[in-house]
Each structure stands twice: as C-alpha cells, then as structure tokens.
Design a protein around this motif. Structure first.
Motif, PDB file in Angstrom:
ATOM      1  N   LYS A  76      -0.573 -43.584  -7.037  1.00 26.36           N
ATOM      2  CA  LYS A  76       0.170 -44.837  -7.040  1.00 26.36           C
ATOM      3  C   LYS A  76       0.358 -45.283  -5.604  1.00 26.36           C
ATOM      4  O   LYS A  76       0.565 -44.461  -4.724  1.00 26.36           O
ATOM      5  CB  LYS A  76       1.541 -44.666  -7.693  1.00 26.36           C
ATOM      6  N   VAL A 120       5.760 -50.706  -7.403  1.00 26.18           N
ATOM      7  CA  VAL A 120       4.425 -50.124  -7.529  1.00 26.18           C
ATOM      8  C   VAL A 120       3.415 -51.259  -7.437  1.00 26.18           C
ATOM      9  O   VAL A 120       3.437 -52.191  -8.237  1.00 26.18           O
ATOM     10  CB  VAL A 120       4.259 -49.365  -8.866  1.00 26.18           C
ATOM     11  N   ASP A 132      -1.740 -48.581  -9.483  1.00 32.15           N
ATOM     12  CA  ASP A 132      -1.734 -47.303 -10.194  1.00 32.15           C
ATOM     13  C   ASP A 132      -3.185 -47.041 -10.576  1.00 32.15           C
ATOM     14  O   ASP A 132      -3.727 -47.724 -11.445  1.00 32.15           O
ATOM     15  CB  ASP A 132      -0.842 -47.379 -11.420  1.00 32.15           C
ATOM     16  N   GLU A 149      -0.417 -38.174  -7.823  1.00 35.64           N
ATOM     17  CA  GLU A 149       0.024 -37.675  -9.122  1.00 35.64           C
ATOM     18  C   GLU A 149      -0.803 -36.460  -9.484  1.00 35.64           C
ATOM     19  O   GLU A 149      -2.019 -36.493  -9.405  1.00 35.64           O
ATOM     20  CB  GLU A 149      -0.115 -38.758 -10.181  1.00 35.64           C
TER      21      GLU A 149
END
Length: 62
Positions: free
Chosen positions: A2, A11, A14, A61
C-alpha cells in the motif's frame, strides 16, 4: 503493498505484485499521471486533493 499519504493517512494505491516496485511505479500502475504536477510539485489524488511524493510511504503487506 500500500502507498499512503502520510500527511493525511489516505491510501493512494493498493497493489498486489510478484516483484518489488517503487512508490512512483505503484502510483502510475493505479492510474496517477506523475508527468503532470502543479507549480509547487504537487499531484492530485482521486478526491481532488493535492499530495507530494515526499509525503508518500510504502506499507508492505505480508
């Protein structure tokens, strides 16, 4: 990964990828035109708000 705007916590991108990419590559992949900025060096997000690349941060992530 992200990409967030650290100035407001929004954000911006993504992205799921099988390789490492830069913040600029990720933003361009989701449709930001980084060849166009205003006189102050700001870009415009999807909500019409300004952001600067130096305020962008990658959040990986796992």
């Amino acid at each position: 990964m992200k990409i967030i705007n650290t100035a407001n916590g929004k954000v911006l991108a993504d992205v799921i990828s099988n390789r490492r990419m830069s913040i600029e590559e990720a933003l361009e992949l989701v449709g930001f035109d980084l060849s166009q900025c205003d006189d102050e060096g700001a870009y415009i997000d999807d909500d019409g708000e300004q952001f600067w690349l130096e305020d962008c941060e990658e959040i990986g992530e796992d």
